[in-house]
Design an enzyme around this catalytic site. Sequence first.
Site, short mmCIF file in Angstrom:
data_model
loop_
_atom_site.label_atom_id
_atom_site.label_comp_id
_atom_site.label_asym_id
_atom_site.label_seq_id
_atom_site.Cartn_x
_atom_site.Cartn_y
_atom_site.Cartn_z
N ARG A 67 0.81 -1.21 0.00
CA ARG A 67 0.00 0.00 0.00
C ARG A 67 0.84 1.27 0.00
O ARG A 67 0.60 2.20 -0.78
CB ARG A 67 -0.92 0.03 1.24
CG ARG A 67 -2.14 -0.81 1.11
CD ARG A 67 -2.55 -1.36 2.46
NE ARG A 67 -1.61 -2.40 2.84
CZ ARG A 67 -1.77 -3.68 2.52
NH1 ARG A 67 -2.82 -4.08 1.89
NH2 ARG A 67 -0.86 -4.58 2.86
N THR A 68 1.81 1.35 0.90
CA THR A 68 2.54 2.61 1.06
C THR A 68 3.32 2.95 -0.22
O THR A 68 3.22 4.07 -0.74
CB THR A 68 3.50 2.53 2.27
OG1 THR A 68 2.74 2.14 3.41
CG2 THR A 68 4.17 3.86 2.53
N LYS A 97 26.35 -3.31 -0.82
CA LYS A 97 27.81 -3.24 -0.76
C LYS A 97 28.28 -2.62 0.55
O LYS A 97 29.46 -2.40 0.75
CB LYS A 97 28.35 -2.40 -1.92
CG LYS A 97 27.95 -2.90 -3.28
CD LYS A 97 28.47 -1.91 -4.34
CE LYS A 97 27.93 -2.25 -5.72
NZ LYS A 97 28.19 -1.15 -6.68
N HIS A 146 5.29 5.95 11.43
CA HIS A 146 4.76 5.81 10.06
C HIS A 146 3.74 6.94 9.88
O HIS A 146 2.53 6.72 9.84
CB HIS A 146 4.12 4.43 9.91
CG HIS A 146 3.81 4.03 8.51
ND1 HIS A 146 3.88 4.89 7.42
CD2 HIS A 146 3.40 2.83 8.00
CE1 HIS A 146 3.54 4.22 6.33
NE2 HIS A 146 3.24 2.98 6.65
C1 NCD Z 1 2.06 -1.12 8.16
C2 NCD Z 1 3.55 -0.92 8.33
O1 NCD Z 1 4.31 -1.17 7.41
O2 NCD Z 1 3.91 -0.50 9.42
N1 NCD Z 1 1.68 -1.37 6.83
C3 NCD Z 1 1.29 -0.30 6.07
O3 NCD Z 1 2.09 0.55 5.74
N2 NCD Z 1 -0.02 -0.22 5.78
C4 NCD Z 1 1.49 -2.10 9.11
C5 NCD Z 1 2.09 -3.46 9.17
O4 NCD Z 1 2.93 -3.83 8.35
O5 NCD Z 1 1.67 -4.19 10.06
#
Ligand code: NCD
Length: 320
Positions: A67-68, A97, A146
Amino acid sequence: MSDVLTLAPVAPLRLPSRHLIDAGALDRPLVEALIESAAALAERPARAIGRLPGRILASLFFEPSTRTRLSFESAMLRLGGHVIGAQDAAVSSSAAKGESVEDMVRVVSGYTDVIVLRHPACGAAALAAGASDVPVINAGDGAGQHPTQALLDLYTIQAELGRISGLHVGLAGDLKHGRTARSLALLLALFPLIELTLISPPSLRMEADLLRQLRRRKVVVHETDDLRAAAPGLDVLYQTRLQRERLSGPQAPQAADLPIVDREVMDRLPPRALLMHPLPRVGEIDPAVDSDPRAAYFRQARHGLVVRMAVLLWLCGGLE
Ligand code: NCD
């Protein structure tokens, strides 16, 4: 006339950059402006056209992502920009490297206008920002933060419930290693009268540093491991998965230790509550509840696109 080729001195091309590293550094007016900008883009997608012409986004992912990464890349393309990147950057870039993330970003920032970085080390995005001439967006740094996920989570709450202030939010699952719950808690704390119930087994409780920050910001915080008992009091239940990649050793908690959202939990949630999850889910939400109108996680993932467009417009100078 001299035919000696003279090179102009390399002048700094850009002013010092803004970055998006830590949800705790955002203020409420900015968060509200980003949510409004995202809502305007959702209402009239044509508003995106040609807003960041020719801008280049570097997408540097040292950890898996669906998704991100894809929503950031799609967001930049929809705004008229371009995307270059290193997926699996740990093996496909010079990091393999032994190059440091700072050196990598120092170089990549000379090729691009904005960098989206996901890295397994907590603090990596802040180090990268210190080395970059262009904005760095933290797309997840280990168990740290995040922030764009938290922005899309808030956007979802606002879009679905019409408000953020005064809500009682349950954050459930692996709160010790999960960066999305940490960032969301910090953004919720910007709004008045927020009550948080943290629902996890004792070994996966939220770190004390964050609890202190929340209480300093006057958030009422409760902790429990009983999801069924907590459910009836919630406006939002935000479930998360066990962060297996951050656990090791025979004593490591197992997915079975986490409370699961099933029909029984949904029966206890209020009729107008929301069930959210950053995804991916790996067993902690029973798919049998997907058809419940309160199950918002796929709508939530979709909102990532407009929210990340708004973030790119803010950092690349196109926010109206
Ligand atoms: C999350 C992450 O990467 O922290 N995923 C995301 O970006 N939607 C949540 C997760 O991986 O559990």
